[in-house]
Design an enzyme around this catalytic site. Structure first.
Site, mmCIF file in Angstrom:
data_model
loop_
_atom_site.group_PDB
_atom_site.id
_atom_site.type_symbol
_atom_site.label_atom_id
_atom_site.label_comp_id
_atom_site.label_asym_id
_atom_site.label_seq_id
_atom_site.Cartn_x
_atom_site.Cartn_y
_atom_site.Cartn_z
ATOM 1 N NE ARG A 54 -3.869 0.052 0.069
ATOM 2 C CZ ARG A 54 -4.480 0.578 -0.999
ATOM 3 N NH1 ARG A 54 -4.210 0.134 -2.217
ATOM 4 N NH2 ARG A 54 -5.365 1.552 -0.848
ATOM 5 C CE LYS A 112 -13.956 8.600 12.273
ATOM 6 N NZ LYS A 112 -12.592 8.994 11.916
ATOM 7 C CG ASN A 134 -7.183 10.689 6.247
ATOM 8 O OD1 ASN A 134 -8.215 11.258 5.887
ATOM 9 N ND2 ASN A 134 -6.776 9.547 5.689
ATOM 10 C CB VAL A 165 -16.746 12.777 0.360
ATOM 11 C CG1 VAL A 165 -17.132 14.203 0.692
ATOM 12 C CG2 VAL A 165 -15.754 12.249 1.393
ATOM 13 C CG ASP A 174 -2.376 -3.110 10.600
ATOM 14 O OD1 ASP A 174 -3.260 -2.270 10.919
ATOM 15 O OD2 ASP A 174 -2.652 -4.290 10.314
ATOM 16 C CB THR A 219 -13.532 7.901 0.031
ATOM 17 O OG1 THR A 219 -14.385 7.670 1.160
ATOM 18 C CG2 THR A 219 -13.158 9.372 -0.029
ATOM 19 C CE1 TYR A 242 -16.071 5.985 10.911
ATOM 20 C CE2 TYR A 242 -18.142 7.215 11.001
ATOM 21 C CZ TYR A 242 -16.831 7.090 10.562
ATOM 22 O OH TYR A 242 -16.280 8.073 9.775
#
Ligand SMILES: NC(=O)c1ccc[n+]([C@@H]2O[C@H](COP(=O)([O-])OP(=O)(O)OC[C@H]3O[C@@H](n4cnc5c(N)ncnc54)[C@H](OP(=O)(O)O)[C@@H]3O)[C@@H](O)[C@H]2O)c1
Length: 244
Positions: A37, A144, A81, A171, A55, A173, A140
């Site tokens: 990656r 956040k 990010n 968005v 990782d 992605t 999740y």
């Protein structure tokens, strides 16, 4: 020109932020989960200075990411990010909460910290009593909220830095999916603006932004007792205390 480290910059908003900053002439260090990656990231942001590999779902590997970053010297800004959404709770917990906590504690302190949150944090709950014992309960949205809480704690404790959180919108992605309705460019512009802009509006701390506009965050994020409990639990789990 600034030097910026961006976690999870092989794809999505991280890669787009990196490419945008490199195009503006800033020095960018990428980060990817593994070497393959990492090569992918470098191919897509050829102007980047370096790629750090590790990782973030692994606590020791995350500590090593901090070591690799520190070996490169000090950064002007770090964009936390990397994130996961449809993943086992253990990974949500480690990637979305523990990784930004560890990097914040262990990296040489930059002037600016940017934490990717989400408007979904508004539905999150600070279930700190079950935080350590039953991480299957962490959603999740909770993660956040916790990362927002971490950001607000950093802003409160360190008056020599700017620490701010961002909701990029929904968005298209890999995470957001092809049908996501919000604008992709606006999805990364706030983070890059907070990382490098000399505008006074970007040189603030303890704020939550959406499309460069301040928004009100979940009140639990500003609760000092909850913040302290979160930092203490992260210390218990990782063995790394929050630096005073
Ligand atoms: N997209 C949205 O609609 C949206 C909305 C609100 C908030 N956000 C937040 O914005 C941030 C970026 O999201 P995105 O939409 O760009 O997501 P994305 O396209 O899925 O990209 C996430 C990035 O994080 C990396 N990553 C995930 N797990 C990792 C791990 N264990 N170790 C190292 N890297 C890891 C991914 O690496 P790989 O590419 O190798 O998987 C990828 O580079 C996230 O924090 C997300 O929660 C996104």
């Amino acid at each position: 020109m600034a030097r910026v480290f961006i976690t999870g910059s092989a794809d999505g908003l991280g890669q787009l932020s990196a490419a945008s900053l490199a195009d503006q002439g800033h020095q960018v260090v990428l980060h990817a989960r593994n070497a393959e990656r990492g090569r992918y990231a470098q191919q897509h942001v050829p102007g980047a200075e370096h790629v750090i590999v590790g990782d973030l779902s692994d606590i020791d590997a995350t500590k090593n990411v901090a070591d690799q970053a520190n070996a490169l010297g000090r950064f002007d800004a770090v964009i936390h990010n990397a994130g996961v959404y449809q993943a086992p709770p253990k990974d949500i917990f480690r990637v979305n909460i523990l990784a930004p906590y560890l990097l914040t504690c262990l990296m040489h302190k930059p002037r600016r910290w940017i934490y990717l949150s989400s408007d979904m944090h508004l539905q999150g709950h600070a279930n700190l009593e079950t935080f350590k014992t039953d991480m299957r309960r962490i959603s999740y949205s909770d993660s956040k909220l916790y990362v927002m809480m971490l950001c607000m704690a950093v802003a409160r404790k360190w008056s020599d830095v700017y620490a701010n959180a961002v909701d990029p919108g929904w968005v298209p992605t890999k995470m957001g999916g092809p049908g996501a309705p919000d604008d992709l460019q606006q999805g990364y512009e706030t983070q890059t603006w907070l990382a490098v802009s000399n505008e006074t509006r970007a040189q603030v701390s303890g704020r939550y932004f959406h499309h460069r506009t301040e928004r009100r965050s979940n009140p639990q994020a500003s609760d000092v007792m909850l913040q302290e409990r979160l930092l203490s639990l992260c210390n218990d789990i990782t063995g790394i205390p929050f630096p005073q």
